[in-house]
Design a protein around this motif. Structure first.
Motif, PDB file in Angstrom:
ATOM      1  N   UNK A 100      37.694  21.944  47.964  1.00  0.00           N
ATOM      2  CA  UNK A 100      38.565  22.878  48.676  1.00  0.00           C
ATOM      3  C   UNK A 100      39.751  23.270  47.806  1.00  0.00           C
ATOM      4  N   UNK A 101      40.325  22.298  47.138  1.00  0.00           N
ATOM      5  CA  UNK A 101      41.451  22.576  46.243  1.00  0.00           C
ATOM      6  C   UNK A 101      41.014  23.474  45.099  1.00  0.00           C
ATOM      7  N   UNK A 102      39.834  23.197  44.555  1.00  0.00           N
ATOM      8  CA  UNK A 102      39.304  24.020  43.470  1.00  0.00           C
ATOM      9  C   UNK A 102      39.030  25.439  43.946  1.00  0.00           C
ATOM     10  N   UNK A 103      38.472  25.563  45.156  1.00  0.00           N
ATOM     11  CA  UNK A 103      38.122  26.890  45.686  1.00  0.00           C
ATOM     12  C   UNK A 103      39.372  27.739  45.895  1.00  0.00           C
ATOM     13  N   UNK A 104      40.400  27.151  46.438  1.00  0.00           N
ATOM     14  CA  UNK A 104      41.645  27.886  46.663  1.00  0.00           C
ATOM     15  C   UNK A 104      42.200  28.417  45.338  1.00  0.00           C
ATOM     16  N   UNK A 105      42.188  27.559  44.331  1.00  0.00           N
ATOM     17  CA  UNK A 105      42.704  27.956  43.019  1.00  0.00           C
ATOM     18  C   UNK A 105      41.849  29.061  42.405  1.00  0.00           C
ATOM     19  N   UNK A 106      40.536  28.960  42.520  1.00  0.00           N
ATOM     20  CA  UNK A 106      39.645  29.958  41.936  1.00  0.00           C
ATOM     21  C   UNK A 106      39.811  31.319  42.622  1.00  0.00           C
ATOM     22  N   UNK A 107      39.972  31.318  43.943  1.00  0.00           N
ATOM     23  CA  UNK A 107      40.153  32.583  44.666  1.00  0.00           C
ATOM     24  C   UNK A 107      41.470  33.233  44.275  1.00  0.00           C
ATOM     25  N   UNK A 108      42.523  32.432  44.162  1.00  0.00           N
ATOM     26  CA  UNK A 108      43.825  32.981  43.762  1.00  0.00           C
ATOM     27  C   UNK A 108      43.766  33.544  42.347  1.00  0.00           C
ATOM     28  N   UNK A 109      43.010  32.890  41.474  1.00  0.00           N
ATOM     29  CA  UNK A 109      42.828  33.407  40.122  1.00  0.00           C
ATOM     30  C   UNK A 109      42.090  34.738  40.151  1.00  0.00           C
ATOM     31  N   UNK A 110      41.066  34.815  41.005  1.00  0.00           N
ATOM     32  CA  UNK A 110      40.306  36.061  41.112  1.00  0.00           C
ATOM     33  C   UNK A 110      41.142  37.213  41.646  1.00  0.00           C
ATOM     34  N   UNK A 111      42.073  36.918  42.545  1.00  0.00           N
ATOM     35  CA  UNK A 111      42.909  37.967  43.113  1.00  0.00           C
ATOM     36  C   UNK A 111      43.930  38.502  42.109  1.00  0.00           C
ATOM     37  N   UNK A 112      44.181  37.731  41.053  1.00  0.00           N
ATOM     38  CA  UNK A 112      45.118  38.179  40.019  1.00  0.00           C
ATOM     39  C   UNK A 112      44.422  38.932  38.890  1.00  0.00           C
ATOM     40  N   UNK A 113      43.119  39.160  39.042  1.00  0.00           N
ATOM     41  CA  UNK A 113      42.373  39.789  37.949  1.00  0.00           C
ATOM     42  C   UNK A 113      42.911  41.178  37.623  1.00  0.00           C
ATOM     43  N   UNK A 114      43.351  41.926  38.648  1.00  0.00           N
ATOM     44  CA  UNK A 114      43.886  43.265  38.410  1.00  0.00           C
ATOM     45  C   UNK A 114      45.164  43.223  37.570  1.00  0.00           C
ATOM     46  N   UNK A 115      46.098  42.350  37.947  1.00  0.00           N
ATOM     47  CA  UNK A 115      47.349  42.219  37.188  1.00  0.00           C
ATOM     48  C   UNK A 115      47.087  41.687  35.783  1.00  0.00           C
ATOM     49  N   UNK A 116      46.121  40.785  35.677  1.00  0.00           N
ATOM     50  CA  UNK A 116      45.788  40.243  34.366  1.00  0.00           C
ATOM     51  C   UNK A 116      45.214  41.319  33.459  1.00  0.00           C
TER      52      UNK A 116
END
Length: 366
Positions: free
Chosen positions: A43-59
């Motif tokens: 669950x902790x890993x999933x939350x982090x991965x989703x947040x990383x994916x949501x920053x893909x545009x800014x990245x």
């Protein structure tokens, strides 16, 4: 150290087998229990991965902006992660946890006499000697050492002839029990690659060969579901395409060269993972959307407050300006001062006269 790590997993698998009396079902239940135990970490890993994916545009914007300055790009990217409270390694570290289960399980499947049944090396050797007297062909690698998967073959041989010999009467084998490797008509102790030289059109052979193929297909499907549930952009999915192909191919090689029991675990684990990732993806996407809406509402409230404070300060400034005494207009004498043009006129030239003008500068003084 290896035994200390492996024994708890062996005890769990043995418990599952005592409940189901089926080696295949016990492995499937084992994978389910492991999935549930590891769920908080995932669950902790999933939350982090989703947040990383949501920053893909800014990245992507930062990468485009600092395409010629990688050092600046890394600095700005680290700053972005810090502002969003994201650890870029947070999702990756937890994803390696399944490997710490797979390695002990491999030892349990490969050495069922020592780990699954909990017997000693001496008892294992005594079992082999008794089995050889009944026609078992030992698979040694020299000096009497066991082959890589000989214990699996030995247990299968003993289990099929359990009533023909007093196996538990052998010294150190009081805890020995038969193991039914047959699952859906497939012998899970068999290695798929060992059947290529003696292929037959029968389900026992075809079923074993289908195990690594199913493991590969399900692994590929689960990688696609994982990418989508993490909120990865099309560009990120394109970049991960090679990795998504490499993992299924690795599954094919592992499940093809090892006993089919490990392939069953691989299939079951991939199926549980698909279900888990789908549920967690929807849950955290909804939760992060709510958190972002709350943050945006807070930012909007702060902007509104700043605007109101600015208006209040402007009103107070206008009020203070209104209280100040007005300046009296200067009185004029009515006399009109000559313009600069007229004061500097010389003939037809309105601006010819300068500060150092001398009318007789160029007169003949001789």
């Amino acid at each position: 150290m290896g035994k200390i790590i492996t024994l708890p997993f062996a005890a769990l698998l043995r418990l599952m087998y005592s409940i189901t009396n089926s080696y295949g079902l016990s492995i499937i239940l084992f994978s389910l229990v492991v999935t549930l135990v590891m769920l908080p970490f995932q669950m902790k890993s999933k939350r982090s991965m989703i947040r990383m994916g949501r920053l893909s545009g800014k990245q992507a914007e930062l990468q485009k902006q600092y395409a010629k300055n990688q050092q600046k790009y890394q600095e700005e990217l680290a700053k972005l992660y810090q502002e969003e409270g994201i650890n870029p390694m947070g999702g990756c570290l937890w994803s390696f946890l399944p490997m710490f289960v797979l390695i002990p399980l491999y030892s349990i499947i490969r050495q069922p006499v020592i780990y699954f049944m909990g017997l000693s090396d001496a008892a294992c050797t005594a079992l082999r000697e008794a089995a050889v007297s009944m026609g078992y062909v030992a698979d040694t690698i020299g000096n009497g050492a066991f082959g890589a998967y000989e214990q699996v073959k030995l247990v299968d041989f003993i289990s099929q002839r359990w009533d023909a010999y007093n196996w538990k009467g052998i010294e150190g084998c009081a805890d020995l029990f038969p193991v039914d490797f047959n699952f859906l008509g497939v012998n899970l102790s068999t290695q798929p690659n060992s059947l290529l030289s003696s292929f037959k059109m029968e389900w026992g052979v075809i079923g074993v060969l289908l195990v690594p193929i199913l493991a590969t297909v399900i692994q590929y499907i689960s990688s696609i579901i994982l990418a989508k549930s993490n909120g990865q952009s099309a560009e990120q999915q394109k970049q991960m395409r090679m990795m998504n192909l490499m993992m299924p191919l690795m599954s094919l090689w592992i499940c093809f060269s090892m006993p089919a029991a490990l392939g069953v675990y691989w299939i079951a684990n991939s199926l549980w993972m698909m279900i888990r990732e789908s549920i967690l993806g929807k849950f955290y996407t909804k939760k992060l959307n709510a958190e972002e809406d709350e943050r945006e509402a807070k930012r909007a409230a702060e902007r509104q407050l700043r605007m109101e404070e600015a208006k209040k300060r402007a009103a107070e400034q206008r009020e203070q300006e209104a209280k100040k005494p007005k300046k009296q207009p200067q009185k004029t004498t009515g006399e009109k001062k000559p313009s600069t043009t007229e004061a500097g006129r010389v003939g037809d030239r309105p601006y010819a006269r300068g500060r150092s003008y001398q009318a007789d500068r160029y007169d003949d003084k001789e």
